[in-house]
Design a protein around this motif. Structure first.
Motif, mmCIF file in Angstrom:
data_model
loop_
_atom_site.group_PDB
_atom_site.id
_atom_site.type_symbol
_atom_site.label_atom_id
_atom_site.label_comp_id
_atom_site.label_asym_id
_atom_site.label_seq_id
_atom_site.Cartn_x
_atom_site.Cartn_y
_atom_site.Cartn_z
ATOM 1 N N UNK A 33 41.403 31.114 28.605
ATOM 2 C CA UNK A 33 42.830 30.994 28.922
ATOM 3 C C UNK A 33 43.536 32.325 28.646
ATOM 4 N N UNK A 34 43.212 32.924 27.517
ATOM 5 C CA UNK A 34 43.796 34.230 27.185
ATOM 6 C C UNK A 34 43.336 35.283 28.194
ATOM 7 N N UNK A 35 42.080 35.213 28.576
ATOM 8 C CA UNK A 35 41.548 36.151 29.566
ATOM 9 C C UNK A 35 42.314 36.023 30.878
ATOM 10 N N UNK A 36 42.587 34.788 31.290
ATOM 11 C CA UNK A 36 43.321 34.560 32.534
ATOM 12 C C UNK A 36 44.722 35.168 32.456
ATOM 13 N N UNK A 37 45.363 35.045 31.317
ATOM 14 C CA UNK A 37 46.689 35.641 31.143
ATOM 15 C C UNK A 37 46.655 37.148 31.275
ATOM 16 N N UNK A 38 45.632 37.765 30.690
ATOM 17 C CA UNK A 38 45.499 39.222 30.814
ATOM 18 C C UNK A 38 45.266 39.631 32.268
ATOM 19 N N UNK A 39 44.481 38.838 32.993
ATOM 20 C CA UNK A 39 44.238 39.170 34.399
ATOM 21 C C UNK A 39 45.510 39.050 35.223
ATOM 22 N N UNK A 40 46.337 38.069 34.912
ATOM 23 C CA UNK A 40 47.627 37.936 35.614
ATOM 24 C C UNK A 40 48.477 39.175 35.354
ATOM 25 N N UNK A 41 48.533 39.598 34.095
ATOM 26 C CA UNK A 41 49.326 40.788 33.761
ATOM 27 C C UNK A 41 48.733 42.041 34.409
ATOM 28 N N UNK A 42 47.410 42.122 34.483
ATOM 29 C CA UNK A 42 46.766 43.262 35.160
ATOM 30 C C UNK A 42 47.182 43.311 36.625
ATOM 31 N N UNK A 43 47.174 42.153 37.265
ATOM 32 C CA UNK A 43 47.566 42.090 38.676
ATOM 33 C C UNK A 43 49.037 42.468 38.857
ATOM 34 N N UNK A 44 49.889 42.046 37.935
ATOM 35 C CA UNK A 44 51.306 42.424 37.994
ATOM 36 C C UNK A 44 51.470 43.935 37.880
ATOM 37 N N UNK A 45 50.739 44.544 36.959
ATOM 38 C CA UNK A 45 50.819 45.998 36.784
ATOM 39 C C UNK A 45 50.308 46.729 38.020
ATOM 40 N N UNK A 46 49.224 46.229 38.601
ATOM 41 C CA UNK A 46 48.715 46.824 39.842
ATOM 42 C C UNK A 46 49.781 46.724 40.928
ATOM 43 N N UNK A 47 50.470 45.595 40.973
ATOM 44 C CA UNK A 47 51.527 45.409 41.965
ATOM 45 C C UNK A 47 52.627 46.443 41.841
ATOM 46 N N UNK A 48 53.037 46.740 40.614
ATOM 47 C CA UNK A 48 54.088 47.745 40.396
ATOM 48 C C UNK A 48 53.604 49.114 40.869
ATOM 49 N N UNK A 49 52.385 49.474 40.479
ATOM 50 C CA UNK A 49 51.834 50.770 40.891
ATOM 51 C C UNK A 49 51.661 50.822 42.407
ATOM 52 N N UNK A 50 51.204 49.740 42.976
ATOM 53 C CA UNK A 50 50.981 49.709 44.423
ATOM 54 C C UNK A 50 52.294 49.829 45.196
ATOM 55 N N UNK A 51 53.351 49.199 44.695
ATOM 56 C CA UNK A 51 54.656 49.310 45.368
ATOM 57 C C UNK A 51 55.147 50.761 45.358
ATOM 58 N N UNK A 52 54.944 51.449 44.242
ATOM 59 C CA UNK A 52 55.344 52.863 44.179
ATOM 60 C C UNK A 52 54.545 53.678 45.190
ATOM 61 N N UNK A 53 53.263 53.399 45.294
ATOM 62 C CA UNK A 53 52.403 54.075 46.265
ATOM 63 C C UNK A 53 52.849 53.738 47.691
#
Length: 110
Positions: A33-53
């Motif tokens: 469950x904790x791992x899943x939460x980290x993956x969600x946050x990883x995807x959110x961070x990728x989204x922010x970086x990807x939007x800037x790109x």
């Protein structure tokens, strides 16, 4: 292109990688469950970086010349690596689940 955009990509790609590795550590500890939460946050961070790109790419497509610097290439590399590592870690977590399930079955069969 401003250095602010470049560093935004680097920062958020780095955050995504850190979250992905935290997810892997949690999975190895058995806390999926904790791992899943980290993956969600990883995807959110990728989204922010990807939007800037993507904003940078769209500006260039609209005719605004973008200066491609070594620092921008470095930021692109960080983002690509973060995406690849997050995807790989997602698969590794699934393997960890399978290994734990098989180990439990084996132990129950003894």
């Amino acid at each position: 292109m401003t250095e602010t955009v470049i560093f935004e990509i680097i920062l958020h790609a780095g955050n995504a990688r850190a979250e992905a590795y935290d997810a892997l550590a949690a999975a190895r500890a058995g806390d999926f469950a904790k791992a899943a939460g980290h993956l969600v946050r990883a995807e959110e961070e990728i989204g922010v970086a990807h939007r800037a790109q993507a904003d940078t790419i769209q500006r260039e497509a609209a005719g605004e010349k973008q200066d491609i610097t070594l620092l921008f290439v470095h930021a692109q590399d960080h983002l690509m690596t973060a995406v690849a590592e997050k995807n790989l870690i997602t698969h590794m977590i699934e393997q960890e689940k399978t290994i734990r399930d098989l180990a439990a079955r084996l132990e129950a069969a003894r």
